[in-house]
Design a protein around this motif. Structure first.
Motif, PDB file in Angstrom:
ATOM      1  N   LYS A  51       0.848  -1.218  -0.116  1.00 19.45           N
ATOM      2  CA  LYS A  51       0.030   0.288   0.052  1.00 19.45           C
ATOM      3  C   LYS A  51       0.702   1.297  -0.246  1.00 19.45           C
ATOM      4  O   LYS A  51       0.644   2.175  -0.823  1.00 19.45           O
ATOM      5  CB  LYS A  51      -0.682  -0.081   1.291  1.00 19.45           C
ATOM      6  N   THR A  52       1.896   1.266   0.989  1.00 20.79           N
ATOM      7  CA  THR A  52       2.502   2.578   1.314  1.00 20.79           C
ATOM      8  C   THR A  52       3.698   2.832   0.319  1.00 20.79           C
ATOM      9  O   THR A  52       4.035   3.825  -0.072  1.00 20.79           O
ATOM     10  CB  THR A  52       2.942   2.616   2.525  1.00 20.79           C
ATOM     11  N   TYR A  53       4.396   1.774  -0.115  1.00 25.99           N
ATOM     12  CA  TYR A  53       5.577   1.824  -0.998  1.00 25.99           C
ATOM     13  C   TYR A  53       5.503   1.587  -2.202  1.00 25.99           C
ATOM     14  O   TYR A  53       5.940   2.385  -3.275  1.00 25.99           O
ATOM     15  CB  TYR A  53       6.954   0.916  -0.169  1.00 25.99           C
ATOM     16  N   ILE A  54       5.049   0.471  -2.577  1.00 24.72           N
ATOM     17  CA  ILE A  54       4.947  -0.066  -3.905  1.00 24.72           C
ATOM     18  C   ILE A  54       3.842   0.917  -4.727  1.00 24.72           C
ATOM     19  O   ILE A  54       4.225   1.595  -5.880  1.00 24.72           O
ATOM     20  CB  ILE A  54       4.598  -1.465  -4.236  1.00 24.72           C
ATOM     21  N   ASN A  55       2.741   1.345  -4.166  1.00 26.65           N
ATOM     22  CA  ASN A  55       1.779   1.992  -4.874  1.00 26.65           C
ATOM     23  C   ASN A  55       1.898   3.500  -4.957  1.00 26.65           C
ATOM     24  O   ASN A  55       1.498   4.158  -5.556  1.00 26.65           O
ATOM     25  CB  ASN A  55       0.290   1.604  -4.045  1.00 26.65           C
ATOM     26  N   LYS A  56       2.853   3.828  -4.152  1.00 23.01           N
ATOM     27  CA  LYS A  56       3.192   5.319  -4.321  1.00 23.01           C
ATOM     28  C   LYS A  56       4.738   5.685  -4.738  1.00 23.01           C
ATOM     29  O   LYS A  56       5.200   6.820  -4.978  1.00 23.01           O
ATOM     30  CB  LYS A  56       3.409   5.957  -2.807  1.00 23.01           C
ATOM     31  N   ASN A  57       5.544   4.596  -5.144  1.00 23.69           N
ATOM     32  CA  ASN A  57       6.601   4.632  -5.849  1.00 23.69           C
ATOM     33  C   ASN A  57       6.346   4.376  -7.436  1.00 23.69           C
ATOM     34  O   ASN A  57       5.919   3.301  -7.873  1.00 23.69           O
ATOM     35  CB  ASN A  57       7.773   3.609  -5.457  1.00 23.69           C
ATOM     36  N   ALA A  58       6.664   5.725  -8.257  1.00 24.27           N
ATOM     37  CA  ALA A  58       6.205   5.498  -9.612  1.00 24.27           C
ATOM     38  C   ALA A  58       6.985   4.457 -10.210  1.00 24.27           C
ATOM     39  O   ALA A  58       6.444   3.745 -11.360  1.00 24.27           O
ATOM     40  CB  ALA A  58       6.529   6.644 -10.253  1.00 24.27           C
ATOM     41  N   GLN A  59       8.243   3.980 -10.095  1.00 21.64           N
ATOM     42  CA  GLN A  59       8.980   3.136 -10.854  1.00 21.64           C
ATOM     43  C   GLN A  59       8.184   1.756 -10.512  1.00 21.64           C
ATOM     44  O   GLN A  59       8.031   0.849 -11.211  1.00 21.64           O
ATOM     45  CB  GLN A  59      10.398   3.042 -10.734  1.00 21.64           C
ATOM     46  N   LEU A  60       7.946   1.320  -9.119  1.00 21.15           N
ATOM     47  CA  LEU A  60       7.568   0.201  -8.762  1.00 21.15           C
ATOM     48  C   LEU A  60       6.052  -0.016  -9.165  1.00 21.15           C
ATOM     49  O   LEU A  60       5.747  -1.130  -9.453  1.00 21.15           O
ATOM     50  CB  LEU A  60       7.796  -0.065  -7.168  1.00 21.15           C
ATOM     51  N   LYS A  61       5.246   1.149  -9.061  1.00 15.04           N
ATOM     52  CA  LYS A  61       4.061   1.094  -9.582  1.00 15.04           C
ATOM     53  C   LYS A  61       3.886   0.856 -11.295  1.00 15.04           C
ATOM     54  O   LYS A  61       3.021   0.028 -11.404  1.00 15.04           O
ATOM     55  CB  LYS A  61       3.513   2.415  -9.422  1.00 15.04           C
ATOM     56  N   SER A  62       4.997   1.083 -11.910  1.00 12.97           N
ATOM     57  CA  SER A  62       5.084   0.954 -13.296  1.00 12.97           C
ATOM     58  C   SER A  62       5.196  -0.527 -13.371  1.00 12.97           C
ATOM     59  O   SER A  62       4.914  -1.283 -14.537  1.00 12.97           O
ATOM     60  CB  SER A  62       6.084   1.651 -14.170  1.00 12.97           C
TER      61      SER A  62
END
Length: 187
Positions: A51-62
């Protein structure tokens, strides 16, 4: 991922019994309860990480947008499960890493003739089995939203339901986290 996988293996090991003595069964049950609490805490923390790291990190979200369908469905299922009240959060908040005010329930009411303690001159070999039984009863009462002690069939049903939740959610996280690594390696 390694922590979840390792705890899951130990949890799975503690579920299975073959030709064991009563003492072995008590130790196995104690480990099972401990692994339930630890694994529920790790699963909750993995959800917070998503929720907090992957969904808010643009690179990881991609990376997550490149997931195969199975991992996308698993991620959506995780979000749905943790988007509402659930046994894993309850267990984590009340008995895993944070202890509620009523860890054992009504201790006197639950204390019976089966009070079992294995004492040893070496502390590392001492087992307070009955404390695990009391905590397990309280845990199952909490996840069942019952205000009073559960009947035996209700205990078994609540326990089976908790095992199913933990097993399913662990598998979903394994799918998502392994896919995240695969996408990361491909990029």
């Amino acid at each position: 991922v390694n922590e979840i996988n390792s705890l899951n293996k130990m949890f799975y090991w503690s579920l299975h019994k073959d030709n064991e003595t009563e003492i072995s069964a008590h130790y196995r049950t104690t480990y099972l309860c401990m692994f339930l609490r630890l694994l529920s805490g790790k699963l909750n923390e993995a959800n917070e990480y998503l929720k907090t790291y992957i969904n808010k990190n643009a690179q990881l979200k991609s990376y997550t947008s490149s997931f195969k369908d199975e991992a996308k469905v698993a991620k959506k299922s995780i979000n749905k499960y943790f988007g509402k009240s659930n046994p894993i959060n309850t267990l984590r908040n009340e008995q895993s890493f944070h202890y509620g005010n009523d860890l054992f329930g009504d201790f006197q009411e639950n204390l019976d003739d089966d009070f079992i303690l294995y004492n040893n001159s070496e502390n590392g070999n001492t087992l307070y089995y009955h404390s695990e039984v009391l905590k397990l009863s309280k845990m199952l009462q909490l996840i069942s939203d019952k205000q009073s002690s559960l009947k035996e069939d209700e205990l078994f049903n609540a326990f089976d339901s908790l095992i199913e939740d933990i097993t399913e959610i662990t598998g979903l996280f394994q799918t998502v986290l392994l896919e995240l690594m695969a996408v990361f390696i491909d990029k």
